[in-house]
Design a protein around this motif. Structure first.
Motif, PDB file in Angstrom:
ATOM      1  N   PRO A 155       0.891  -1.154   0.000  1.00 32.72           N
ATOM      2  CA  PRO A 155       0.000   0.000   0.000  1.00 32.72           C
ATOM      3  C   PRO A 155       0.932   1.206   0.000  1.00 32.72           C
ATOM      4  O   PRO A 155       1.656   1.439   0.964  1.00 32.72           O
ATOM      5  CB  PRO A 155      -0.749  -0.125   1.329  1.00 32.72           C
ATOM      6  CG  PRO A 155       0.098  -1.005   2.182  1.00 32.72           C
ATOM      7  CD  PRO A 155       1.044  -1.763   1.323  1.00 32.72           C
ATOM      8  N   HIS A 185      -3.810   6.167  -0.583  1.00 34.48           N
ATOM      9  CA  HIS A 185      -3.117   4.887  -0.572  1.00 34.48           C
ATOM     10  C   HIS A 185      -3.550   4.036  -1.743  1.00 34.48           C
ATOM     11  O   HIS A 185      -4.711   4.026  -2.116  1.00 34.48           O
ATOM     12  CB  HIS A 185      -3.380   4.151   0.743  1.00 34.48           C
ATOM     13  CG  HIS A 185      -2.619   4.745   1.856  1.00 34.48           C
ATOM     14  ND1 HIS A 185      -2.932   4.560   3.170  1.00 34.48           N
ATOM     15  CD2 HIS A 185      -1.535   5.550   1.834  1.00 34.48           C
ATOM     16  CE1 HIS A 185      -2.067   5.236   3.911  1.00 34.48           C
ATOM     17  NE2 HIS A 185      -1.230   5.847   3.123  1.00 34.48           N
ATOM     18  N   LYS A 186      -2.596   3.328  -2.288  1.00 38.34           N
ATOM     19  CA  LYS A 186      -2.885   2.505  -3.448  1.00 38.34           C
ATOM     20  C   LYS A 186      -1.994   1.285  -3.331  1.00 38.34           C
ATOM     21  O   LYS A 186      -0.833   1.401  -2.962  1.00 38.34           O
ATOM     22  CB  LYS A 186      -2.510   3.332  -4.688  1.00 38.34           C
ATOM     23  CG  LYS A 186      -3.180   2.886  -5.947  1.00 38.34           C
ATOM     24  CD  LYS A 186      -2.983   3.940  -7.006  1.00 38.34           C
ATOM     25  CE  LYS A 186      -3.466   3.369  -8.331  1.00 38.34           C
ATOM     26  NZ  LYS A 186      -3.699   4.389  -9.325  1.00 38.34           N
ATOM     27  N   VAL A 187      -2.536   0.131  -3.631  1.00 36.43           N
ATOM     28  CA  VAL A 187      -1.695  -1.064  -3.563  1.00 36.43           C
ATOM     29  C   VAL A 187      -1.079  -1.306  -4.935  1.00 36.43           C
ATOM     30  O   VAL A 187      -1.775  -1.344  -5.939  1.00 36.43           O
ATOM     31  CB  VAL A 187      -2.505  -2.299  -3.113  1.00 36.43           C
ATOM     32  CG1 VAL A 187      -1.632  -3.539  -3.164  1.00 36.43           C
ATOM     33  CG2 VAL A 187      -3.035  -2.082  -1.708  1.00 36.43           C
ATOM     34  N   GLU A 263      -7.106  -2.262   8.498  1.00 33.44           N
ATOM     35  CA  GLU A 263      -6.600  -3.132   7.432  1.00 33.44           C
ATOM     36  C   GLU A 263      -6.096  -4.478   7.972  1.00 33.44           C
ATOM     37  O   GLU A 263      -5.600  -5.304   7.211  1.00 33.44           O
ATOM     38  CB  GLU A 263      -5.420  -2.462   6.703  1.00 33.44           C
ATOM     39  CG  GLU A 263      -5.703  -1.105   6.080  1.00 33.44           C
ATOM     40  CD  GLU A 263      -5.571   0.057   7.057  1.00 33.44           C
ATOM     41  OE1 GLU A 263      -5.431  -0.191   8.284  1.00 33.44           O
ATOM     42  OE2 GLU A 263      -5.628   1.210   6.601  1.00 33.44           O
ATOM     43  N   GLU A 288     -10.459   4.703   4.449  1.00 29.67           N
ATOM     44  CA  GLU A 288      -9.654   4.647   3.238  1.00 29.67           C
ATOM     45  C   GLU A 288      -9.315   6.033   2.699  1.00 29.67           C
ATOM     46  O   GLU A 288      -8.295   6.235   2.070  1.00 29.67           O
ATOM     47  CB  GLU A 288     -10.416   3.855   2.186  1.00 29.67           C
ATOM     48  CG  GLU A 288      -9.525   3.028   1.286  1.00 29.67           C
ATOM     49  CD  GLU A 288     -10.376   2.024   0.528  1.00 29.67           C
ATOM     50  OE1 GLU A 288     -10.560   2.226  -0.669  1.00 29.67           O
ATOM     51  OE2 GLU A 288     -10.882   1.074   1.160  1.00 29.67           O
ATOM     52  N   THR A 332       0.971  -0.247   9.360  1.00 27.21           N
ATOM     53  CA  THR A 332       2.372  -0.221   8.941  1.00 27.21           C
ATOM     54  C   THR A 332       3.357  -0.099  10.100  1.00 27.21           C
ATOM     55  O   THR A 332       4.549   0.065   9.886  1.00 27.21           O
ATOM     56  CB  THR A 332       2.594   0.966   7.993  1.00 27.21           C
ATOM     57  OG1 THR A 332       1.982   2.116   8.585  1.00 27.21           O
ATOM     58  CG2 THR A 332       1.989   0.702   6.635  1.00 27.21           C
TER      59      THR A 332
END
Ligand code: ANZ
Ligand code: ZN
Length: 803
Positions: A155, A185-187, A263, A288, A332
C-alpha cells in the motif's frame, strides 16, 4: 587610478582560472587531502536561486584557505538532474526532458561561473548522463544480488496529481511534498530497498560523526528505535491469537481492550464471525479516504467500531476484553494491533472516554479522570499482581521474563524506519535494469549491458492505469531473458531522484572511470568527505539514503569508509526582503544575475557571507548589498596608499596579527560574517594612514581573497605584489604580536579621571610617573595645588591625590 569595474575584471579572472586550470585537482598522495562537499543543485528552469551561493561561498572560502595552507582540495559541482519538474515541463511543452535539462544546466553553469567558485569543473557530473547512471544502475544490481532490492505489493502513498508513488519521506503532513495534493493509498507492486536492515548501524554510527546536533536528532527520530515487547493475546471464540507490540509491557494488567488497524487481516478473515460486519465495512470505507497523518494526529476525535463476536483474553488478568478497530492504529507499524492501556496512554484514554471503555490505573500517581498518567520515572506499579510495588523499569524486565516463561511474548525492538519505496512510474529517471521472465522471474541485466539507456519516447505521460510511459514502448520493453533467452519484458519503472544523489560524491573522486564507479586508489585517498554542508530539508531523506548506500558499498568492499561524510553542517535560508520565503507568487524573488550585473559577483559573495549568522535564516536587504559593494570599493582605493615595504607598518602590526587570527578561525567555523567585520575594521584603519606597505596589503588581500576572489587577484596584480595571489600561502600570525604593546591608562585626580596616557606595557611606577608629568594635560590639573600622594595600579589606573 583605474576605477573598480567588477564586470570586466571578474570575467578576466574567471577566464584566467579556466584557461590555466587553476583549480584542477590531481590525486597526490604526497599531500594531505581535504574534501569539502556542497549539495549539487537540481537544474530547474528558474535558474540559480540566491539561496544557492550561500553554502557554496562558505565552503569555497574554506576550500581556498585550505589550498593556501598546502592541502590538496577536492571541490566540485554537478547536476542532480532527473526529476519531476523537468518532466512536467517536457510534457507541457513537448520537448524532450534531456533537451530541457541541457539548457537548464548551461544556464546554471554560467551563473555559478559568474560567482567564481573554485570548483574543479573537469570533474563536473550529471546524474542523467548514461555514463553516470550506468553506475547508479550498477549499484542497484549489487543491492538486488544481495537481496536488498525486492518487489512487493505495497500500500503505497500515491499522489493522484503527479501520478507517482511517494516514499514516506516525500509525504509532508499528508500531502505530496512537490505539489501539495493530499496523498492517497494505493496497492501496487513496487521495488523496495531494505534500508531497515541497516537501521541499527545507521543509528549507532552517528555517535562517531561530527554532525551538528539537530541533524543527529533528526536522523535518530526518523529511524525511530523503540524497545519493548511483543505479546500474544488469545481470541478464544475464533481460535486465533492477536500479537501486539508495546513499549510498556509493565502496563499489561491495565490493558482493558484491544484495537487493530482497520486493514488488519483478522477483520476480513473472520467477517462471518463479526456480527456487526456492516458497520465495520462502512467504517473501512470512511478510513480509506484518510492519510496516515490525519489518522494519527493526537488532537483528532477518536473513531472506531467494536468487532462484535470477537473478544480477547488479557494474559495477565485472564479477563475477557473487547477488540475494536480504529484508524489511530496503523497497519504499517509494529504488528498493526495494540493492547490499549487507557490509564497510561493518552490516545487510548481519549478512545476509552469516547466509547465508555474501562480505565484501570496500574501506575500510581495520576488522576484517570483527567487523563492518562504517562510518567515512567516516578510511579510505582499497582493493581498488577506479581509486579506490584515495582518501578516501571523493573516491572518491564519482570514482565518480559514472565511472558518468555509462559511462551507468549519476548523483548522486541521496533523501528519507525520503513523500507524504501524505490519505484517511480515516470519517464525521467534511471531505468531499473531488470527483466521479467515468465520462467525465471526477475532477472538482473548483465553488468556488461549497462547502462540501460532511457529510450526516446513520444509521450512522457504516465499511462492511464498508472504505469510508466515506458510501458507503452513495446520495442523497448520486449526483450529476451538474460538467463534463459526466452522472450521477456523489461521493468518499466524508473528510480527515484534520490538514487543519483545517493553516491554522487564518490563519482567526483574519479568521474571519467569506465571500469568502476571510482578507482580504489582514488577512493582510498579522497574518502571520506571531510565536510558536507547542506540544507536542513535534506537531513532525513538524502542523508539517510546516501549513508545506507554507502554502508552497503562498504560491506561489498567498494568503498573504504563506513560512513560517507565525517562532518555535516547546515545553513539558514535567504528569505525575501519582507521576511517571507522567496517565491514567484509572493513576488519577492531576487535573481542573482541582476546582483552580479549591477554590483559584481564579489559583492554578492561578500554580501551573502556578511548577511548574518550562517546557520540562521535571514531576509534579503538591498541596502546591505550596496554597503558590501562600497566596502569593496574602499578596499580598491587602498591601492593609492601602497608603498614599497616587505614588513608590516609598525602601527598596524598588532591589528594585522589579530585579524589573521580572527579571520582564520572564523572561516573554519562558519563565521565568515564576523571575519568580514574584522576585515572592515582593518580596512578602516588602513584608510586613515597616509601609506601602507606592500606587505600590509598582501596580507590584507590574502585574507579577503576567499570571500572576494576576483578583486583581490586584480589588486594583487595591479600593485605588483609578486606572482599571482592564488599561488601564495596563507598568512600566519604570532600570538605574542596579537597583544597590544601599548596601553591606555586613565589618570585620576582625587578620584576623578581627568585625562588618559598612552604608555608602553611593563613600565614601573617611576617610569609611568615621568610620562604622566610630561603629559600636556598634567600642568593645569596641579595648578595651585600640592601633590599629596601618587599611586600606580599597573596597567589599570594612575591615582593622584592633591590638596
Ligand atoms: C501499550 C501501551 C501502554 C503503550 C502505555 C504506550 C503507553 P513508539 O514509542 O512510537 O514505538 N502502538 C503500537 N503499534 C501501533 C500501531 N500500529 N499504531 C498505533 N499505535 C501503535 O510507540 C509504541 C506504542 O504505540 C505501543 O506501546 C502501542 O501502545 C502503540 F502506557 O502499548 B503501547
Ligand atoms: Zn528466463
Amino acid at each position: 587610478m583605474k576605477m573598480y569595474n567588477p564586470n570586466q575584471l571578474e570575467k578576466k579572472w574567471q577566464d584566467f582560472w579556466d584557461a590555466n586550470e587553476t583549480y584542477k585537482t590531481e590525486l597526490d598522495p604526497s599531500k594531505k587531502k581535504f574534501y569539502p562537499l556542497v549539495e549539487f543543485p537540481y537544474p530547474s528552469g528558474e535558474g540559480l536561486h540566491v539561496g544557492h551561493p550561500r553554502p557554496y561561498t562558505m565552503l569555497d572560502i574554506v576550500a581556498r584557505k585550505r589550498r593556501y595552507e598546502g592541502e590538496n582540495v577536492l571541490f566540485n559541482m554537478g547536476w542532480d538532474a532527473f526529476g519531476l519538474p523537468t518532466e512536467n515541463y517536457a510534457i507541457k511543452n513537448k520537448i524532450h526532458p534531456a533537451t530541457v535539462t541541457e539548457k537548464n544546466i548551461a544556464n546554471f553553469k554560467k551563473q555559478l561561473k559568474s560567482l567564481g567558485f573554485s570548483f574543479d569543473w573537469s570533474r563536473e557530473i550529471n546524474t542523467t548522463d548514461p555514463k553516470y547512471y550506468k553506475w547508479t544502475q550498477w549499484i542497484f544490481l549489487q543491492l538486488f544480488k544481495k537481496g536488498l532490492a525486492y518487489k512487493a505489493e505495497m500500500p503505497i502513498n500515491w499522489c493522484p496529481s503527479c501520478k507517482v508513488g511517494l516514499a514516506n519521506e516525500e509525504v509532508v503532513q499528508g500531502s505530496c511534498e512537490r505539489c501539495g495534493t493530499p496523498v492517497v493509498h494505493k496497492v501496487r507492486s513496487q521495488w523496495m530497498l531494505k534500508i531497515t536492515e541497516y537501521a541499527e548501524r545507521l543509528l549507532n554510527d552517528l555517535d562517531d560523526l561530527d554532525y551538528i546536533e539537530p541533524v543527529k536528532i533528526q536522523q535518530r527520530n526518523w529511524i525511530g528505535k523503540s524497545v519493548g515487547a511483543q505479546i500474544e493475546f488469545q481470541l478464544p471464540r475464533i481460535n486465533e491469537k492477536l500479537t501486539v507490540f508495546t513499549t510498556r509491557p509493565d502496563t499489561l494488567f491495565g490493558a482493558t481492550y484491544m484495537v487493530v488497524a482497520p486493514e488488519h487481516p483478522i477483520v476480513k478473515n473472520y467477517k462471518d464471525q463479526i456480527k456487526n460486519y456492516d458497520d465495520v465495512e462502512a467504517y473501512l470505507e470512511e478510513v480509506e479516504k484518510k492519510s496516515d497523518f490525519e489518522r494519527t494526529e493526537l488532537v483528532k476525535d477518536k473513531t472506531g467500531v467494536p468487532l462484535e463476536g470477537i473478544y480477547a483474553i488479557n494474559p495477565a488478568t485472564e479477563e475477557e476484553i473487547p477488540v475494536w478497530i480504529s484508524d489511530y492504529v496503523l497497519m504499517t507499524y509494529g504488528t498493526g494491533a495494540i493492547m490499549s492501556v487507557p490509564g497510561h496512554d493518552q490516545r487510548d484514554w481519549e478512545f476509552a472516554k469516547e466509547f465508555n471503555l474501562p480505565i484501570v490505573p496500574v501506575i500510581e500517581g495520576g488522576n484517570i479522570d483527567e487523563g492518562a498518567y504517562t510518567d515512567t520515572e516516578e510511579g510505582v506499579v499497582i493493581n498488577s499482581g506479581f509486579i506490584n510495588g515495582m518501578s516501571v523499569a523493573d516491572a518491564k524486565a519482570k514482565m518480559i521474563q514472565w511472558l518468555e516463561e509462559k511462551g507468549i511474548g519476548f523483548e522486541k525492538v521496533n523501528y519507525k524506519l520503513r523500507d524504501w519505496v524505490f519505484s517511480r512510474q515516470r519517464y525521467w529517471g534511471e531505468p531499473i535494469p531488470i527483466v521479467h521472465c515468465d520462467d525465471c522471474g526477475a532477472v538482473p541485466l548483465d553488468e556488461k549491458d549497462l547502462p540501460l539507456e532511457l529510450p526516446k519516447v513520444e509521450n512522457y505521460e504516465t499511462t492511464d492505469d498508472g504505469q510508466s510511459p515506458l510501458a507503452n514502448l513495446s520495442e523497448w520493453t520486449d526483450t529476451t531473458c538474460p538467463k534463459c533467452g526466452k522472450p521477456a519484458k523489461r521493468e518499466t519503472d524508473t528510480m527515484p531522484q534520490w538514487a543519483g544523489s545517493s553516491w554522487y560524491f564518490l563519482r567526483y573522486i574519479d568521474p571519467h572511470n569506465d571500469e568502476a564507479l571510482a578507482s580504489k586508489e582514488a577512493l582510498d585517498y579522497f574518502m571520506p568527505v571531510d565536510w558536507y554542508n547542506g540544507g536542513m530539508e535534506h537531513t532525513t531523506l538524502h542523508l539517510l539514503y546516501s549513508r545506507f548506500w554507502h554502508k552497503f558499498l562498504y560491506d561489498i568492499g567498494v568503498v573504504p569508509t563506513k560512513e560517507p561524510y565525517q562532518k555535516r553542517t547546515s545553513h539558514g535560508m535567504i528569505l525575501g526582503e519582507n521576511g517571507a520565503k522567496m517565491s514567484k507568487s509572493r513576488g519577492n524573488v531576487i535573481n542573482p544575475d541582476d546582483i552580479v550585473r549591477d554590483y559584481g559577483g564579489d559583492t554578492l559573495r561578500t554580501y551573502e557571507m556578511f548577511i548574518g549568522d550562517f546557520e540562521k535564516s535571514v531576509p534579503w536587504s538591498d541596502s546591505s548589498v550596496r554597503g558590501c559593494r562600497r566596502f569593496l570599493e574602499r578596499v580598491w582605493n587602498l591601492s593609492e596608499k601602497v608603498v614599497e615595504g616587505d614588513e608590516y607598518s609598525k602601527d598596524l602590526e598588532t591589528l594585522i596579527h589579530q585579524t589573521i587570527k580572527k579571520v582564520s578561525y572564523d572561516y573554519e567555523n562558519l563565521k565568515a560574517n564576523t571575519g568580514i567585520a574584522q576585515l572592515m575594521t582593518l580596512q578602516n584603519e588602513m584608510s586613515h594612514r597616509d601609506q601602507i606597505t606592500k606587505e600590509d596589503f598582501r596580507t590584507y588581500l590574502m585574507l579577503l581573497n576567499p570571500v572576494a576572489p576576483h578583486i583581490t587577484e586584480e589588486l594583487w596584480e595591479m600593485n605588483e605584489l609578486g606572482g599571482y595571489l592564488h599561488e601564495q600561502t596563507w598568512p600566519t600570525y604570532d600570538e605574542a604580536k596579537t597583544i597590544e604593546d601599548t596601553i591606555e591608562v586613565p589618570v585620576q585626580f582625587n578620584g576623578k579621571v581627568r585625562f588618559k596616557v598612552v604608555i608602553p606595557r611593563g613600565l614601573d611606577q617611576e617610569e609611568v610617573k615621568k610620562l604622566v608629568h610630561e603629559d600636556e594635560n598634567f600642568a593645569h590639573n596641579v595648578e595651585n595645588k600640592n601633590i599629596v600622594k601618587e599611586i600606580y595600579v599597573p596597567e589599570k589606573i594612575y591615582n593622584i591625590v592633591v590638596k
